[in-house]
Design an enzyme around this catalytic site. Structure first.
Site, PDB file in Angstrom:
ATOM      1  CG  ASP A   1      -7.801 -10.515  -8.419  1.00 16.71           C
ATOM      2  OD1 ASP A   1      -8.860 -10.199  -8.376  1.00 16.71           O
ATOM      3  OD2 ASP A   1      -6.934 -10.833  -7.659  1.00 16.71           O
TER       4      ASP A   1
ATOM      5  CG  ASP B   1      -4.345 -12.890  -5.334  1.00 14.61           C
ATOM      6  OD1 ASP B   1      -4.441 -13.358  -4.150  1.00 14.61           O
ATOM      7  OD2 ASP B   1      -5.001 -12.622  -6.147  1.00 14.61           O
TER       8      ASP B   1
ATOM      9  CE  LYS C   1     -10.934 -12.302 -11.795  1.00 18.56           C
ATOM     10  NZ  LYS C   1     -10.301 -11.446 -10.827  1.00 18.56           N
TER      11      LYS C   1
ATOM     12  CB  THR D   1     -12.866  -7.103  -8.800  1.00 19.49           C
ATOM     13  OG1 THR D   1     -13.075  -7.458  -7.486  1.00 19.49           O
ATOM     14  CG2 THR D   1     -14.012  -6.003  -9.304  1.00 19.49           C
ATOM     15  CB  SER D   2     -14.667 -12.101  -7.621  1.00 24.88           C
ATOM     16  OG  SER D   2     -14.016 -12.848  -8.610  1.00 24.88           O
TER      17      SER D   2
ATOM     18  CG  ASP E   1     -10.404  -8.065  -2.656  1.00 25.19           C
ATOM     19  OD1 ASP E   1      -9.984  -6.449  -2.566  1.00 25.19           O
ATOM     20  OD2 ASP E   1     -11.639  -8.050  -2.615  1.00 25.19           O
TER      21      ASP E   1
END
Length: 222
Positions: free
Chosen positions: A17, A168, A143, A111-112, A19
């Site tokens: 991931d 995270d 996700k 990543t989103s 951020d």
């Protein structure tokens, strides 16, 4: 810098991931959402608390149901792009050593966010960029669906069971677990439910991640 394609015979892969895991963007996200909330006359703290738990379109439905969600999204994207250009970013301690220490072609980003923003942030922080980035535009289901992590594995030529996910957030952890991967959590005082291992910081996790990626032996969940 862009890493090279995967080497033949690789058996271990690491999927990150971005951020909150490699890039410390919490203050940036809070500032962007705060500015967005002001544009619509909303309470910045309340909006941010919703945004932490939901994807943008779901956030708009909860906090600005009377607004056109497409206009809300366009305004958010404008603010996020400006933040990439002018905001202050920092990589978490250990991120550079970790990414530079991983075998080439053994890792990817999931990543989103969007790839152009990730590349901008990595350029600003000096982090190397891998050959595989799965972003919000690459998948129809984000996700906590397993789709993003499964796509990253497929693009690396990796089986899910050979992949270690570093996350995270709860939605990312669920995504990795439902993809059938080993999931380690970082950068939190409390472990996210379901993780196989937890580290208070990314720096703590660095030697363990490098050991996992260095070869086929060892128990990733230990």
């Amino acid at each position: 810098m862009t890493s090279e394609p995967a080497r033949p015979g690789r058996t271990k892969y690491v999927l990150f991931d971005v951020d909150g895991t490699l890039i410390d963007a919490m203050s940036n996200q809070r500032r962007v959402w705060g500015t967005w909330a002001q544009r619509y006359g909303l309470d910045a703290d309340e909006v941010y608390q919703v945004a932490l738990r939901t994807r943008p379109m779901e956030t708009f439905a909860q906090v600005a149901a009377d607004q056109d969600p497409r206009e809300c999204l366009a305004a958010l994207h404008e603010l996020e792009d400006e933040d990439v250009r002018s905001g202050v970013y920092a990589a978490f301690d250990g991120a550079l050593d970790l990414l530079q220490g991983l075998p080439r072609g053994s890792w990817a980003l999931v990543t989103s966010n969007y790839e152009h923003r990730v590349r901008g942030r990595f350029l600003r922080t000096g982090l190397p960029v891998p050959s595989v980035i799965v972003d919000a535009a690459a998948v129809e289901e984000g996700k906590p669906s397993p789709v993003p992590y499964l796509q990253a594995a497929a693009r690396l030529g990796a089986s899910p069971e050979s992949c270690l996910v570093i996350e995270d957030a709860p939605s990312g952890v669920r995504s990795g677990l439902s993809a059938g991967m080993t999931v380690w959590g970082v950068n939190g005082a409390v472990a996210v439910e379901g993780v196989h291992r937890h580290f208070d910081s990314l720096r703590q996790a660095v030697p363990h991640i490098l050991a996992f990626a260095s070869g086929p032996h060892g128990n990733a969940a230990a």
